[in-house]
Write an enzyme that holds these catalytic residues in place. Structure first.
Site, short mmCIF file in Angstrom:
data_model
loop_
_atom_site.label_atom_id
_atom_site.label_comp_id
_atom_site.label_asym_id
_atom_site.label_seq_id
_atom_site.Cartn_x
_atom_site.Cartn_y
_atom_site.Cartn_z
N THR A 377 0.82 -1.20 0.00
CA THR A 377 0.00 0.00 0.00
C THR A 377 0.86 1.27 0.00
O THR A 377 1.95 1.27 0.52
CB THR A 377 -0.88 0.01 1.27
N GLU A 416 -5.01 -9.25 -2.99
CA GLU A 416 -6.03 -8.59 -2.16
C GLU A 416 -7.08 -9.57 -1.66
O GLU A 416 -7.83 -9.24 -0.73
CB GLU A 416 -6.69 -7.48 -2.98
N SER A 448 -11.40 -3.26 3.34
CA SER A 448 -10.09 -2.62 3.41
C SER A 448 -10.00 -1.78 4.68
O SER A 448 -11.01 -1.44 5.30
CB SER A 448 -9.93 -1.71 2.19
N GLY A 469 -0.13 0.45 5.76
CA GLY A 469 0.12 -0.19 7.06
C GLY A 469 -0.92 -1.22 7.46
O GLY A 469 -1.03 -1.54 8.64
N GLY A 470 -1.69 -1.74 6.49
CA GLY A 470 -2.67 -2.79 6.82
C GLY A 470 -3.60 -2.31 7.90
O GLY A 470 -4.14 -1.20 7.85
#
Ligand code: DON
Length: 567
Positions: A377, A416, A448, A469-470
């Protein structure tokens, strides 16, 4: 393509490699326009478009395409993302170009016959890929809200140049590519581009040349979305699927369309928060958490004091418990956005908050019953001289996505699909759990955490912010905003300041190594918290712009090689 063995390097690993945390420098100041992105080259492309008379949307789109070349581990046309924008007349829009599950995808596709998740299936190889959305999204943003003064060729010319002639690697980027050597070696396409032909390690100053990617970008420049979703590039993607039992078909590509969606909006004191709604959980959780915090004297608790970190953690565990149960793609589920972002709900949620002790996550559940079915990301921020603002976060999920580079077309495919809840209660690569609302369904977008956000102060544009950063994305954006509005930091200080993170499950406060003094740690433990250094040390890599009366202040996160460039 050779047979793949599982090797997943999550972006946290990349963070640790990239982290240098230089001394807090000052924000970059400019009067006319500013682009802050994960790559100097990409920021320069965006600024060049601004100087040619493009608006913030044109510049953001050019920056987005440039990141596909200069930041291929994340800013990639094989993935998807979200854009939140405010046009100067006050109009706001969000654009969802998140990947979709292919039509052949089904709920238990990553489970074995005993019903267990097959390790790595949703992360590595073509079966992990959702239908890419970035190209349709970026072009749709440009067509709809661009200035009309910049042609598609103009947007893509500098990007194609970077792919064709390469760009010099920084020392850290060369190091990153060397660390990923074994990962690239598992895929012929990736190896050809990302391992040096003479087999020696990459050095600072070497040029990364991506000829196939340049050809793909030329097709996009010439034919628009058709240049990617049909014709040669579609052929290459579908051919790549055959090498590993992937599911993406010509129809999936042809039918992919980005969607404009209403932003989620909330308020915090005299600030307005404009952010991304479902299929991102980011905006809803950010507003829910700010609502929960609003009635507390946050500034007087003191920055990163035990009282403050305790409060943040309690707020975060309640919000992330809601995420696990209630959030998903709004095209498939009635997501209770209005309730979750209401002040009333926040008050109710914090009724059992105790300033002196923790509420164990095992006793915290979602605050509403689940809805029934209705049918690595990167972030960049852009502001132009008219005050148009774009906040965009884009991803192929973990660094270099599923590890497969589409041969002939030159870009990595995402992984994803791992953002879906593969099985209730089984954590994804970011430790996030989910349930029914985020189970795999054909055509659904995986939930997400990306949180591209715009903040207004007294109705005026104030902050443009976001981060990778998830699962830590949402709490990073939250802390940067609080650092500015409660602790009066400038944008660079707010971004540099050490961060903490918690997410309901696991029931742990993660911290960057220097975020909490020993006293604070003891006081948190006394309240019942468990503390841990965040794996890879660094949490997020935020890029933001603060807009004040005298001009624009760019903040680029030193946790990565981010660059704020203005003029
Ligand atoms: O959409 C999401 O929430 C994740 N796929 C984001 C992944 C990410 O931030 C990886 N980078 N560090």
């Amino acid at each position: 393509m050779r047979k793949r063995t599982l090797l997943i390097l999550v972006c946290n690993f990349f963070f640790s490699l990239e982290s240098s945390f230089g001394a807090a420098s000052h924000p970059v100041y400019a009067r006319e326009g500013m682009v802050v992105s994960a790559s100097r080259w990409a920021s320069e492309v965006g600024v060049e478009i601004l100087k040619q008379g493009g608006n913030a949307v044109d510049a953001a789109v050019a920056t987005g395409f440039a990141l596909a070349v200069t930041y291929p581990q994340a800013g990639n046309i094989g993935g998807g993302g979200f854009m939140v924008a405010r046009i100067q007349d006050g109009l706001t829009f969000t654009l969802d170009y998140r990947e979709k599950a292919p039509a052949l995808a089904f709920r238990d596709m990553y489970l074995d016959s005993a019903g267990n998740v097959i390790p790595g299936r949703s992360l590595s190889g073509v079966l992990a890929a959702g239908v890419p959305g970035s190209v349709d999204g970026l072009l749709k943003a440009w067509e709809t809200y661009g200035s009309g003064r910049i042609s598609r060729q103009q947007l893509l010319r500098p990007v194609i140049y970077l792919a064709l002639h390469g760009f010099p690697l920084t020392r850290r980027y060369a190091q990153l590519l060397n660390v990923y050597r074994d990962f690239f070696a598992q895929d012929d396409g990736a190896a050809q581009v990302f391992i040096k032909h003479d087999g020696t390690p990459w050095q600072e100053g070497d040029r990364l040349i991506q000829k196939d990617l340049a050809r793909t970008l030329k097709l996009i420049a010439r034919y628009g979305r058709e240049g990617f979703y049909t014709g040669k590039v579609a052929d290459y993607i579908v051919a790549e699927m055959k090498t590993g039992a992937g599911l993406i078909t010509y129809d999936d590509l042809k039918n992919y369309h980005a969607k404009f969606r209403p932003p989620v909006e909330g308020s915090y004191k005299n600030y307005t928060i404009i952010s991304m709604g479902p299929p991102s959980s980011g905006g809803v959780l950010l507003i829910e958490m700010l609502n929960m915090l609003e009635s507390f004297p946050v500034d007087s608790l003191g920055w990163n004091s035990s009282a403050y970190v305790h409060l943040l953690t309690e707020v975060e565990r309640r919000a992330y418990a809601d995420r696990a149960e209630l959030l998903g793609d709004a095209d498939f589920w009635e997501v209770p956005v209005a309730t979750l972002t209401s002040k009333y709900y926040a008050r109710e949620r914090m009724r059992d908050f105790d300033p002196t002790s923790t509420t164990p996550s095992a006793s915290v559940y979602a605050g509403l019953p689940p809805p029934t079915e209705s049918q690595e990301t990167t972030h960049y921020s852009v502001v132009d001289r008219e005050g148009n603002a774009v906040s965009a976060t884009t991803t192929i999920n973990t660094s270099f996505g599923c590890g497969v580079l589409v041969e002939g077309a030159g870009f990595f495919l995402n992984n994803e699909m791992d953002d879906f809840s593969l099985k209730p209660g089984v954590p994804n690569v970011y430790g996030l759990v989910g349930n029914e609302t985020n189970a795999i369904q054909a055509g659904q977008r995986p939930l997400s955490s990306m949180t591209p956000t715009i903040v207004l102060r007294d109705g005026q544009l104030f902050i443009v912010i976001g981060t990778p950063g998830g699962s830590t994305i949402i709490t990073t954006v939250l802390q940067v905003i609080l650092n500015v509005v409660e602790f009066e930091m400038d944008i660079q200080e707010a971004i540099v300041a050490p961060r903490v993170h918690s997410q309901w499950l696991p029931d742990i406060i993660f911290a960057e190594p220097w975020a909490l003094s020993v006293d604070v740690q003891r006081n948190l433990e006394r309240r019942g918290h468990t503390l841990q250094i965040y794996p890879g040390n660094a949490i997020g890599r935020a890029n933001g712009i603060l807009i004040l009366e005298d001009g624009l202040y760019g903040g680029a996160d030193p946790r990565g090689e981010n660059a704020a460039i203005g003029y």
